[in-house]
Motif scaffolding. Sequence first.
Motif, PDB file in Angstrom:
ATOM      1  N   TYR A 296       0.862  -1.179   0.000  1.00 19.54           N
ATOM      2  CA  TYR A 296       0.000   0.000   0.000  1.00 19.54           C
ATOM      3  C   TYR A 296       0.899   1.229   0.000  1.00 19.54           C
ATOM      4  O   TYR A 296       1.757   1.383   0.879  1.00 19.54           O
ATOM      5  CB  TYR A 296      -0.889   0.021   1.235  1.00 19.54           C
ATOM      6  N   LEU A 297       0.710   2.109  -0.967  1.00 19.33           N
ATOM      7  CA  LEU A 297       1.523   3.311  -1.029  1.00 19.33           C
ATOM      8  C   LEU A 297       0.955   4.444  -0.179  1.00 19.33           C
ATOM      9  O   LEU A 297       1.666   5.403   0.135  1.00 19.33           O
ATOM     10  CB  LEU A 297       1.671   3.795  -2.479  1.00 19.33           C
ATOM     11  N   ALA A 298      -0.324   4.335   0.196  1.00 22.82           N
ATOM     12  CA  ALA A 298      -0.967   5.399   0.977  1.00 22.82           C
ATOM     13  C   ALA A 298      -1.848   4.787   2.056  1.00 22.82           C
ATOM     14  O   ALA A 298      -3.064   4.997   2.085  1.00 22.82           O
ATOM     15  CB  ALA A 298      -1.770   6.326   0.078  1.00 22.82           C
ATOM     16  N   GLY A 299      -1.226   4.003   2.933  1.00 18.47           N
ATOM     17  CA  GLY A 299      -1.948   3.425   4.053  1.00 18.47           C
ATOM     18  C   GLY A 299      -1.976   4.379   5.236  1.00 18.47           C
ATOM     19  O   GLY A 299      -1.414   5.470   5.221  1.00 18.47           O
ATOM     20  N   THR A 300      -2.663   3.947   6.286  1.00 16.98           N
ATOM     21  CA  THR A 300      -2.753   4.720   7.522  1.00 16.98           C
ATOM     22  C   THR A 300      -1.837   4.084   8.564  1.00 16.98           C
ATOM     23  O   THR A 300      -1.849   2.868   8.742  1.00 16.98           O
ATOM     24  CB  THR A 300      -4.194   4.751   8.056  1.00 16.98           C
ATOM     25  N   LEU A 301      -1.060   4.903   9.246  1.00 17.86           N
ATOM     26  CA  LEU A 301      -0.161   4.394  10.285  1.00 17.86           C
ATOM     27  C   LEU A 301      -0.156   5.353  11.467  1.00 17.86           C
ATOM     28  O   LEU A 301       0.083   6.549  11.306  1.00 17.86           O
ATOM     29  CB  LEU A 301       1.261   4.233   9.751  1.00 17.86           C
ATOM     30  N   ARG A 302      -0.415   4.803  12.638  1.00 14.56           N
ATOM     31  CA  ARG A 302      -0.269   5.558  13.882  1.00 14.56           C
ATOM     32  C   ARG A 302       1.027   5.126  14.554  1.00 14.56           C
ATOM     33  O   ARG A 302       1.318   3.936  14.669  1.00 14.56           O
ATOM     34  CB  ARG A 302      -1.448   5.321  14.819  1.00 14.56           C
ATOM     35  N   CYS A 303       1.800   6.091  14.984  1.00 12.42           N
ATOM     36  CA  CYS A 303       3.079   5.841  15.641  1.00 12.42           C
ATOM     37  C   CYS A 303       3.063   6.519  17.008  1.00 12.42           C
ATOM     38  O   CYS A 303       2.849   7.738  17.101  1.00 12.42           O
ATOM     39  CB  CYS A 303       4.229   6.374  14.791  1.00 12.42           C
ATOM     40  N   THR A 304       3.292   5.730  18.050  1.00 12.58           N
ATOM     41  CA  THR A 304       3.356   6.260  19.415  1.00 12.58           C
ATOM     42  C   THR A 304       4.716   5.898  19.999  1.00 12.58           C
ATOM     43  O   THR A 304       5.117   4.734  19.971  1.00 12.58           O
ATOM     44  CB  THR A 304       2.244   5.674  20.300  1.00 12.58           C
ATOM     45  N   VAL A 305       5.423   6.902  20.508  1.00 19.40           N
ATOM     46  CA  VAL A 305       6.748   6.695  21.090  1.00 19.40           C
ATOM     47  C   VAL A 305       6.713   7.148  22.548  1.00 19.40           C
ATOM     48  O   VAL A 305       6.270   8.272  22.845  1.00 19.40           O
ATOM     49  CB  VAL A 305       7.830   7.475  20.328  1.00 19.40           C
ATOM     50  N   ARG A 306       7.180   6.276  23.443  1.00 20.77           N
ATOM     51  CA  ARG A 306       7.274   6.599  24.866  1.00 20.77           C
ATOM     52  C   ARG A 306       8.725   6.538  25.320  1.00 20.77           C
ATOM     53  O   ARG A 306       9.476   5.654  24.883  1.00 20.77           O
ATOM     54  CB  ARG A 306       6.448   5.621  25.704  1.00 20.77           C
ATOM     55  N   GLU A 307       9.100   7.466  26.169  1.00 17.29           N
ATOM     56  CA  GLU A 307      10.417   7.473  26.798  1.00 17.29           C
ATOM     57  C   GLU A 307      10.228   7.420  28.307  1.00 17.29           C
ATOM     58  O   GLU A 307       9.585   8.307  28.883  1.00 17.29           O
ATOM     59  CB  GLU A 307      11.198   8.723  26.400  1.00 17.29           C
ATOM     60  N   TRP A 308      10.760   6.381  28.936  1.00 18.07           N
ATOM     61  CA  TRP A 308      10.568   6.144  30.370  1.00 18.07           C
ATOM     62  C   TRP A 308       9.076   6.157  30.723  1.00 18.07           C
ATOM     63  O   TRP A 308       8.679   6.658  31.779  1.00 18.07           O
ATOM     64  CB  TRP A 308      11.315   7.161  31.215  1.00 18.07           C
ATOM     65  N   GLY A 309       8.237   5.657  29.812  1.00 24.89           N
ATOM     66  CA  GLY A 309       6.803   5.562  30.054  1.00 24.89           C
ATOM     67  C   GLY A 309       6.004   6.786  29.673  1.00 24.89           C
ATOM     68  O   GLY A 309       4.763   6.739  29.649  1.00 24.89           O
ATOM     69  N   ARG A 310       6.655   7.900  29.340  1.00 27.43           N
ATOM     70  CA  ARG A 310       5.958   9.137  28.997  1.00 27.43           C
ATOM     71  C   ARG A 310       5.887   9.284  27.482  1.00 27.43           C
ATOM     72  O   ARG A 310       6.888   9.102  26.784  1.00 27.43           O
ATOM     73  CB  ARG A 310       6.705  10.341  29.593  1.00 27.43           C
ATOM     74  N   VAL A 311       4.701   9.616  26.958  1.00 29.56           N
ATOM     75  CA  VAL A 311       4.526   9.777  25.516  1.00 29.56           C
ATOM     76  C   VAL A 311       5.283  11.014  25.051  1.00 29.56           C
ATOM     77  O   VAL A 311       5.035  12.135  25.533  1.00 29.56           O
ATOM     78  CB  VAL A 311       3.037   9.898  25.141  1.00 29.56           C
ATOM     79  N   ILE A 312       6.221  10.827  24.108  1.00 26.80           N
ATOM     80  CA  ILE A 312       6.955  11.958  23.536  1.00 26.80           C
ATOM     81  C   ILE A 312       6.564  12.208  22.082  1.00 26.80           C
ATOM     82  O   ILE A 312       6.922  13.233  21.517  1.00 26.80           O
ATOM     83  CB  ILE A 312       8.474  11.752  23.653  1.00 26.80           C
ATOM     84  N   PHE A 313       5.825  11.264  21.480  1.00 31.66           N
ATOM     85  CA  PHE A 313       5.262  11.497  20.146  1.00 31.66           C
ATOM     86  C   PHE A 313       4.084  10.560  19.935  1.00 31.66           C
ATOM     87  O   PHE A 313       4.133   9.385  20.276  1.00 31.66           O
ATOM     88  CB  PHE A 313       6.291  11.242  19.039  1.00 31.66           C
ATOM     89  N   ASP A 314       3.021  11.115  19.358  1.00 38.56           N
ATOM     90  CA  ASP A 314       1.849  10.314  18.996  1.00 38.56           C
ATOM     91  C   ASP A 314       1.241  10.966  17.756  1.00 38.56           C
ATOM     92  O   ASP A 314       0.666  12.049  17.831  1.00 38.56           O
ATOM     93  CB  ASP A 314       0.840  10.275  20.138  1.00 38.56           C
ATOM     94  N   GLY A 315       1.417  10.323  16.593  1.00 34.40           N
ATOM     95  CA  GLY A 315       0.939  10.913  15.356  1.00 34.40           C
ATOM     96  C   GLY A 315       0.426   9.876  14.384  1.00 34.40           C
ATOM     97  O   GLY A 315       0.769   8.690  14.487  1.00 34.40           O
ATOM     98  N   THR A 316      -0.381  10.323  13.443  1.00 32.58           N
ATOM     99  CA  THR A 316      -0.984   9.444  12.438  1.00 32.58           C
ATOM    100  C   THR A 316      -0.808  10.066  11.063  1.00 32.58           C
ATOM    101  O   THR A 316      -0.922  11.284  10.896  1.00 32.58           O
ATOM    102  CB  THR A 316      -2.479   9.230  12.717  1.00 32.58           C
ATOM    103  N   THR A 317      -0.539   9.210  10.086  1.00 33.19           N
ATOM    104  CA  THR A 317      -0.427   9.648   8.699  1.00 33.19           C
ATOM    105  C   THR A 317      -1.291   8.776   7.813  1.00 33.19           C
ATOM    106  O   THR A 317      -1.528   7.598   8.123  1.00 33.19           O
ATOM    107  CB  THR A 317       1.029   9.585   8.216  1.00 33.19           C
ATOM    108  N   GLN A 318      -1.767   9.361   6.718  1.00 35.70           N
ATOM    109  CA  GLN A 318      -2.500   8.612   5.689  1.00 35.70           C
ATOM    110  C   GLN A 318      -1.653   8.398   4.440  1.00 35.70           C
ATOM    111  O   GLN A 318      -2.178   8.041   3.384  1.00 35.70           O
ATOM    112  CB  GLN A 318      -3.790   9.335   5.306  1.00 35.70           C
ATOM    113  N   LEU A 319      -0.338   8.591   4.564  1.00 38.11           N
ATOM    114  CA  LEU A 319       0.558   8.369   3.429  1.00 38.11           C
ATOM    115  C   LEU A 319       1.680   7.401   3.815  1.00 38.11           C
ATOM    116  O   LEU A 319       2.851   7.622   3.491  1.00 38.11           O
ATOM    117  CB  LEU A 319       1.155   9.682   2.934  1.00 38.11           C
ATOM    118  N   ALA A 320       1.327   6.328   4.495  1.00 37.66           N
ATOM    119  CA  ALA A 320       2.319   5.336   4.912  1.00 37.66           C
ATOM    120  C   ALA A 320       2.471   4.253   3.856  1.00 37.66           C
ATOM    121  O   ALA A 320       1.504   3.864   3.189  1.00 37.66           O
ATOM    122  CB  ALA A 320       1.906   4.699   6.237  1.00 37.66           C
TER     123      ALA A 320
END
Length: 329
Positions: A296-320
């Motif tokens: 899929y050239l334009a799928g949906t992907l949510r990415c969540t990154v935690r550092e020491w348990g705290r969310v430092i990034f949470d984003g979604t794209t429709q161009l994955a």
Amino acid sequence: MDILGPATHAAQRLVSLYRRTGADVPFGDPLPSHGTEMEGWFWRLSDPSDGRVVVALCSANQHPAGDWSTAAIALHPGGVVRSAAIDDVSADRTQFSVSARAGTDFVEANAKRLAMAIGDSAVDLTITREFRWPKAFGGGGVASSVPFLNQYWHPYRLDAKASGTVTCEDQHWRFTDATLYCERNWGAGFPRRWWWGQAHDFGEADVSVAFPGGLLEFGPLRQEVTGVVVRLQDRVLRITPPAWVSSRCDGQRWRVDARSARYRVELDGCGDDAGPHVLPVPLPAQRRNIDADYEYLAGTLRCTVREWGRVIFDGTTQLAGLEIGSRPA
């Protein structure tokens, strides 16, 4: 006059022999050809302003009758895939330079430019703003230095920009400083089964993520392995075995959970209604491609990154980009 000296030449020969096994030395350059059975290069360009995505790939495949190349261009929207098996290819082992040509089909690629034409489609891009890989080992972690694995992987550009044109029949797309992702894969050929994903269009966030997975084979040992690389601005996180990484990727959903002592990365993706593009996979020993890679050239992907348990990034794209594939045993 030889200013390098015999000791330097001997070291270079040892590194070259080591790279022939597929492995790289720490802080080595994975971009030039290693001389393995299959050497692959991959480019993924996107422009969120109009939802356009361009994928280009090529490989240098060894065969007793002469080396040959798998080359392909895929476009979204439009479902375009153009692919070819090109009978003549040359891949430099000292610097990144690969070229292949047969009739009007050709590939010319290096660190600064990608030019490719297959049938009625062509890509001509100039590449700038390279984000250099900061770690001692490649995208596979310590496995990057293990000889004779069936497949190696390295995301060598996580934040490049590209400008140029892409054409297909009467379509003419122009890109100016569009975001470009580049990676390498090499070894004995594609694994028997694999999954993959990549995205960098998370709104205003300066983030890029990529994950490869597949059946890793080493002699009689077989193990499904997944890894994750995330770039958060100038920081690069790589979570690969022996760290804990789990994945469930079935062609409908792509779910990855990667954990280290400090970080946790969770990925949840799905394809779009347009369906996957079908891309070619080389069978080097058979000197042919098979249509076995579903991306899929334009799928949906949510990415969540935690550092020491705290969310430092949470984003979604429709161009994955989201991919799954397999090859005959």
